[in-house]
Design a protein around this motif. Structure first.
Motif, PDB file in Angstrom:
ATOM      1  N   SER A 169     -14.356  15.993   9.240  1.00 33.47           N
ATOM      2  CA  SER A 169     -13.199  15.691  10.156  1.00 33.47           C
ATOM      3  C   SER A 169     -11.942  15.995   9.569  1.00 33.47           C
ATOM      4  O   SER A 169     -11.663  16.157   8.357  1.00 33.47           O
ATOM      5  N   HIS A 170     -10.978  15.753  10.475  1.00 32.30           N
ATOM      6  CA  HIS A 170      -9.559  15.707   9.981  1.00 32.30           C
ATOM      7  C   HIS A 170      -9.121  14.643   9.117  1.00 32.30           C
ATOM      8  O   HIS A 170      -8.747  14.923   8.041  1.00 32.30           O
ATOM      9  N   ARG A 171      -9.605  13.542   9.444  1.00 28.07           N
ATOM     10  CA  ARG A 171      -9.362  12.425   8.499  1.00 28.07           C
ATOM     11  C   ARG A 171      -9.931  12.596   7.373  1.00 28.07           C
ATOM     12  O   ARG A 171      -9.596  12.161   6.203  1.00 28.07           O
ATOM     13  N   GLY A 172     -11.067  13.174   7.161  1.00 28.24           N
ATOM     14  CA  GLY A 172     -11.934  13.326   6.042  1.00 28.24           C
ATOM     15  C   GLY A 172     -11.297  14.415   5.150  1.00 28.24           C
ATOM     16  O   GLY A 172     -11.120  14.140   3.742  1.00 28.24           O
ATOM     17  N   ARG A 173     -10.614  15.384   5.643  1.00 31.31           N
ATOM     18  CA  ARG A 173      -9.894  16.449   4.952  1.00 31.31           C
ATOM     19  C   ARG A 173      -8.687  15.606   4.325  1.00 31.31           C
ATOM     20  O   ARG A 173      -8.366  16.121   3.256  1.00 31.31           O
ATOM     21  N   LEU A 174      -7.880  14.837   5.062  1.00 30.87           N
ATOM     22  CA  LEU A 174      -6.727  14.047   4.745  1.00 30.87           C
ATOM     23  C   LEU A 174      -7.166  13.361   3.440  1.00 30.87           C
ATOM     24  O   LEU A 174      -6.351  13.382   2.464  1.00 30.87           O
ATOM     25  N   VAL A 175      -8.046  12.726   3.684  1.00 26.20           N
ATOM     26  CA  VAL A 175      -8.540  11.847   2.438  1.00 26.20           C
ATOM     27  C   VAL A 175      -8.846  12.571   1.272  1.00 26.20           C
ATOM     28  O   VAL A 175      -8.307  12.061  -0.088  1.00 26.20           O
ATOM     29  N   ARG A 176      -9.489  13.636   1.263  1.00 20.69           N
ATOM     30  CA  ARG A 176      -9.991  14.479   0.201  1.00 20.69           C
ATOM     31  C   ARG A 176      -8.576  15.170  -0.460  1.00 20.69           C
ATOM     32  O   ARG A 176      -8.631  15.062  -1.644  1.00 20.69           O
ATOM     33  N   ALA A 177      -7.610  15.487   0.392  1.00 19.99           N
ATOM     34  CA  ALA A 177      -6.358  16.190   0.011  1.00 19.99           C
ATOM     35  C   ALA A 177      -5.589  15.018  -0.629  1.00 19.99           C
ATOM     36  O   ALA A 177      -4.923  15.162  -1.807  1.00 19.99           O
ATOM     37  N   LEU A 230       4.738  14.934   0.290  1.00 20.08           N
ATOM     38  CA  LEU A 230       3.245  15.440   1.133  1.00 20.08           C
ATOM     39  C   LEU A 230       2.120  14.037   1.017  1.00 20.08           C
ATOM     40  O   LEU A 230       1.786  13.963   1.960  1.00 20.08           O
ATOM     41  N   GLN A 231       2.283  13.526  -0.189  1.00 22.01           N
ATOM     42  CA  GLN A 231       1.203  12.417  -0.237  1.00 22.01           C
ATOM     43  C   GLN A 231       1.694  11.346   0.611  1.00 22.01           C
ATOM     44  O   GLN A 231       0.803  10.619   1.225  1.00 22.01           O
ATOM     45  N   ALA A 232       2.976  11.040   0.827  1.00 23.45           N
ATOM     46  CA  ALA A 232       3.532   9.812   1.781  1.00 23.45           C
ATOM     47  C   ALA A 232       3.022  10.142   3.134  1.00 23.45           C
ATOM     48  O   ALA A 232       2.638   9.422   3.815  1.00 23.45           O
ATOM     49  N   LYS A 233       3.384  11.606   3.434  1.00 24.10           N
ATOM     50  CA  LYS A 233       2.750  11.880   4.759  1.00 24.10           C
ATOM     51  C   LYS A 233       1.507  11.922   5.056  1.00 24.10           C
ATOM     52  O   LYS A 233       1.018  11.587   6.208  1.00 24.10           O
ATOM     53  N   ARG A 234       0.725  12.029   4.036  1.00 28.23           N
ATOM     54  CA  ARG A 234      -0.761  12.210   4.431  1.00 28.23           C
ATOM     55  C   ARG A 234      -1.170  10.634   4.529  1.00 28.23           C
ATOM     56  O   ARG A 234      -2.065  10.256   5.238  1.00 28.23           O
ATOM     57  N   LEU A 235      -0.691   9.587   3.576  1.00 28.83           N
ATOM     58  CA  LEU A 235      -0.719   8.260   3.784  1.00 28.83           C
ATOM     59  C   LEU A 235      -0.538   7.892   5.119  1.00 28.83           C
ATOM     60  O   LEU A 235      -1.252   6.964   5.604  1.00 28.83           O
ATOM     61  N   ALA A 236       0.739   8.271   5.551  1.00 31.63           N
ATOM     62  CA  ALA A 236       1.013   7.810   6.960  1.00 31.63           C
ATOM     63  C   ALA A 236       0.163   8.279   8.145  1.00 31.63           C
ATOM     64  O   ALA A 236      -0.452   7.338   8.846  1.00 31.63           O
ATOM     65  N   LEU A 237      -0.347   9.527   7.830  1.00 30.46           N
ATOM     66  CA  LEU A 237      -1.295   9.777   8.992  1.00 30.46           C
ATOM     67  C   LEU A 237      -2.567   8.932   9.033  1.00 30.46           C
ATOM     68  O   LEU A 237      -3.066   8.857   9.881  1.00 30.46           O
ATOM     69  N   LEU A 238      -3.177   8.960   7.605  1.00 31.79           N
ATOM     70  CA  LEU A 238      -4.166   8.049   7.358  1.00 31.79           C
ATOM     71  C   LEU A 238      -4.259   6.751   8.001  1.00 31.79           C
ATOM     72  O   LEU A 238      -5.099   6.159   8.596  1.00 31.79           O
ATOM     73  N   GLY A 239      -3.088   6.052   7.795  1.00 34.83           N
ATOM     74  CA  GLY A 239      -2.592   4.745   8.508  1.00 34.83           C
ATOM     75  C   GLY A 239      -2.771   4.813   9.988  1.00 34.83           C
ATOM     76  O   GLY A 239      -3.353   3.993  10.614  1.00 34.83           O
ATOM     77  N   LEU A 240      -2.153   5.783  10.535  1.00 39.35           N
ATOM     78  CA  LEU A 240      -2.267   5.903  11.928  1.00 39.35           C
ATOM     79  C   LEU A 240      -3.996   6.014  12.380  1.00 39.35           C
ATOM     80  O   LEU A 240      -4.120   5.477  13.502  1.00 39.35           O
ATOM     81  N   HIS A 241      -4.628   6.816  11.759  1.00 35.83           N
ATOM     82  CA  HIS A 241      -6.178   6.964  12.052  1.00 35.83           C
ATOM     83  C   HIS A 241      -6.842   5.593  11.672  1.00 35.83           C
ATOM     84  O   HIS A 241      -7.547   5.122  12.795  1.00 35.83           O
ATOM     85  N   ALA A 242      -6.355   4.832  11.076  1.00 33.82           N
ATOM     86  CA  ALA A 242      -6.885   3.417  10.879  1.00 33.82           C
ATOM     87  C   ALA A 242      -6.424   2.588  12.000  1.00 33.82           C
ATOM     88  O   ALA A 242      -7.321   1.611  12.018  1.00 33.82           O
ATOM     89  N   GLU A 243      -5.329   2.762  12.381  1.00 37.45           N
ATOM     90  CA  GLU A 243      -4.756   1.972  13.296  1.00 37.45           C
ATOM     91  C   GLU A 243      -5.553   2.195  14.776  1.00 37.45           C
ATOM     92  O   GLU A 243      -5.732   1.436  15.175  1.00 37.45           O
TER      93      GLU A 243
END
Length: 62
Positions: free
Chosen positions: A18-26, A37-50
């Motif tokens: 999934s999108h969040r799976g690819r984000l985690v792997r990246a 870019l890492q900060a942006k990825r972490l922010a997106l993952l935080g939104l998915h978790a929320e």
């Protein structure tokens, strides 16, 4: 939710196709070796978790 618990949940998504799976792997591989870019990825993952936490909380109220 504690930060350690949130990271544990996020890292569990790495096996998803999934999108969040690819984000985690990246995020894990530091793809691009760019701190912004890492900060942006972490922010997106935080939104998915929320979003996941809100969905679970909503189901518990029913």
């Amino acid at each position: 939710m504690a930060a350690e618990e949130m990271l544990k949940i996020i890292m569990a998504w790495a096996n998803e196709d999934s999108h969040r799976g690819r984000l985690v792997r990246a995020f894990r591989s530091n793809m691009g070796n760019d701190a912004q870019l890492q900060a942006k990825r972490l922010a997106l993952l935080g939104l998915h978790a929320e979003k996941q936490a809100k969905r679970k909380a909503g189901l518990a109220l029913v």
